[in-house]
Each structure stands twice: as C-alpha cells, then as structure tokens.
Design a protein around this motif. Structure first.
Motif, PDB file in Angstrom:
ATOM      1  N   ILE A 183     -50.033  -4.768  27.401  1.00  0.00           N
ATOM      2  CA  ILE A 183     -50.343  -3.623  26.536  1.00  0.00           C
ATOM      3  C   ILE A 183     -51.647  -3.863  25.783  1.00  0.00           C
ATOM      4  CG2 ILE A 183     -47.915  -2.955  26.187  1.00  0.00           C
ATOM      5  CD1 ILE A 183     -48.349  -3.962  23.224  1.00  0.00           C
ATOM      6  N   CYS A 184     -52.364  -2.775  25.538  1.00  0.00           N
ATOM      7  CA  CYS A 184     -53.566  -2.870  24.695  1.00  0.00           C
ATOM      8  C   CYS A 184     -53.099  -3.082  23.264  1.00  0.00           C
ATOM      9  CB  CYS A 184     -54.380  -1.583  24.797  1.00  0.00           C
ATOM     10  SG  CYS A 184     -55.109  -1.309  26.427  1.00  0.00           S
ATOM     11  N   THR A 185     -53.636  -4.090  22.632  1.00  0.00           N
ATOM     12  CA  THR A 185     -53.175  -4.457  21.303  1.00  0.00           C
ATOM     13  C   THR A 185     -54.347  -4.891  20.437  1.00  0.00           C
ATOM     14  OG1 THR A 185     -51.502  -5.744  20.114  1.00  0.00           O
ATOM     15  CG2 THR A 185     -52.622  -6.854  21.933  1.00  0.00           C
ATOM     16  N   ASP A 190     -59.664  -3.167  30.171  1.00  0.00           N
ATOM     17  CA  ASP A 190     -59.016  -1.844  30.192  1.00  0.00           C
ATOM     18  C   ASP A 190     -58.966  -1.208  28.806  1.00  0.00           C
ATOM     19  OD1 ASP A 190     -58.414  -2.156  32.902  1.00  0.00           O
ATOM     20  OD2 ASP A 190     -56.361  -2.829  32.521  1.00  0.00           O
ATOM     21  N   CYS A 191     -59.000  -2.009  27.758  1.00  0.00           N
ATOM     22  CA  CYS A 191     -58.655  -1.559  26.406  1.00  0.00           C
ATOM     23  C   CYS A 191     -59.866  -1.311  25.509  1.00  0.00           C
ATOM     24  CB  CYS A 191     -57.774  -2.609  25.729  1.00  0.00           C
ATOM     25  SG  CYS A 191     -56.294  -3.006  26.671  1.00  0.00           S
ATOM     26  N   LYS A 192     -59.778  -0.247  24.702  1.00  0.00           N
ATOM     27  CA  LYS A 192     -60.802   0.020  23.686  1.00  0.00           C
ATOM     28  C   LYS A 192     -60.902  -1.150  22.711  1.00  0.00           C
ATOM     29  CE  LYS A 192     -60.456   5.055  23.582  1.00  0.00           C
ATOM     30  NZ  LYS A 192     -60.081   6.226  22.757  1.00  0.00           N
ATOM     31  N   SER A 193     -59.769  -1.813  22.458  1.00  0.00           N
ATOM     32  CA  SER A 193     -59.728  -2.921  21.504  1.00  0.00           C
ATOM     33  C   SER A 193     -60.240  -4.241  22.090  1.00  0.00           C
ATOM     34  CB  SER A 193     -58.288  -3.131  21.026  1.00  0.00           C
ATOM     35  OG  SER A 193     -57.474  -3.592  22.106  1.00  0.00           O
ATOM     36  N   ASP A 194     -60.464  -4.289  23.397  1.00  0.00           N
ATOM     37  CA  ASP A 194     -60.852  -5.517  24.121  1.00  0.00           C
ATOM     38  C   ASP A 194     -59.717  -6.528  24.238  1.00  0.00           C
ATOM     39  OD1 ASP A 194     -63.456  -4.706  24.688  1.00  0.00           O
ATOM     40  OD2 ASP A 194     -64.368  -5.884  23.084  1.00  0.00           O
ATOM     41  N   ARG A 248     -58.611   2.644  27.290  1.00  0.00           N
ATOM     42  CA  ARG A 248     -57.191   2.817  26.949  1.00  0.00           C
ATOM     43  C   ARG A 248     -56.945   2.531  25.473  1.00  0.00           C
ATOM     44  NH1 ARG A 248     -54.531   0.283  32.414  1.00  0.00           N
ATOM     45  NH2 ARG A 248     -55.585   1.750  33.792  1.00  0.00           N
ATOM     46  N   ASN A 249     -56.114   3.357  24.866  1.00  0.00           N
ATOM     47  CA  ASN A 249     -55.778   3.240  23.441  1.00  0.00           C
ATOM     48  C   ASN A 249     -54.772   2.128  23.190  1.00  0.00           C
ATOM     49  OD1 ASN A 249     -57.388   5.431  22.595  1.00  0.00           O
ATOM     50  ND2 ASN A 249     -55.823   6.858  23.280  1.00  0.00           N
TER      51      ASN A 249
END
Length: 69
Positions: A29-31, A19-23, A8-9
């Motif tokens: 929210i992905c942050t 869930d997130c590309k950023s970890d 997820r972006n």
C-alpha cells in the motif's frame, strides 16, 4: 525532493515506491512515515504506526522508520 512521479494516493495498492505520490510503498500500500498511530490520518486513519527495518545487501539492519500500515 521526490524521487518518483507516482500517481497513486495514500492507502492505494502498489507494487513499488515509484507507484505512489508519497514515494513509499510498504507491504503493498502507498503509505507515509509516522512516529505514532495518530500520525496516520485521512485515508490511512485507523492504521497503526509500525516500524520497518531497512537492510543492506547482506540483510544486515541499517536503520528503521515507522510507517502507517
């Protein structure tokens, strides 16, 4: 190194860091970490840079970082 293989972006909804590309999944929210609001760019533009305190298993604070939220 990345800990997870999230897809997820930034600014996408999430339920966990994996869930997130950023970890980083913070408050759903992905942050990404930040120092000032101007660090929040792209899909996170307009969000503030707010501190988040990390706690240990006893709920004692062990450190804090800013995140675009």
């Amino acid at each position: 190194p990345k800990l997870f293989n999230g897809t997820r972006n930034l600014a996408a909804s999430c339920t966990g860091d994996s869930d997130c590309k950023s970890d980083w999944c913070v408050e759903g929210i992905c942050t990404t970490p930040c120092a000032i609001a101007e660090d929040c760019t792209g899909s996170l533009a307009g969000r503030g840079c707010r501190p988040m305190t990390f706690v240990d298993s006893f709920q004692d604070p062990i450190g804090s970082m800013g995140f675009c939220q």
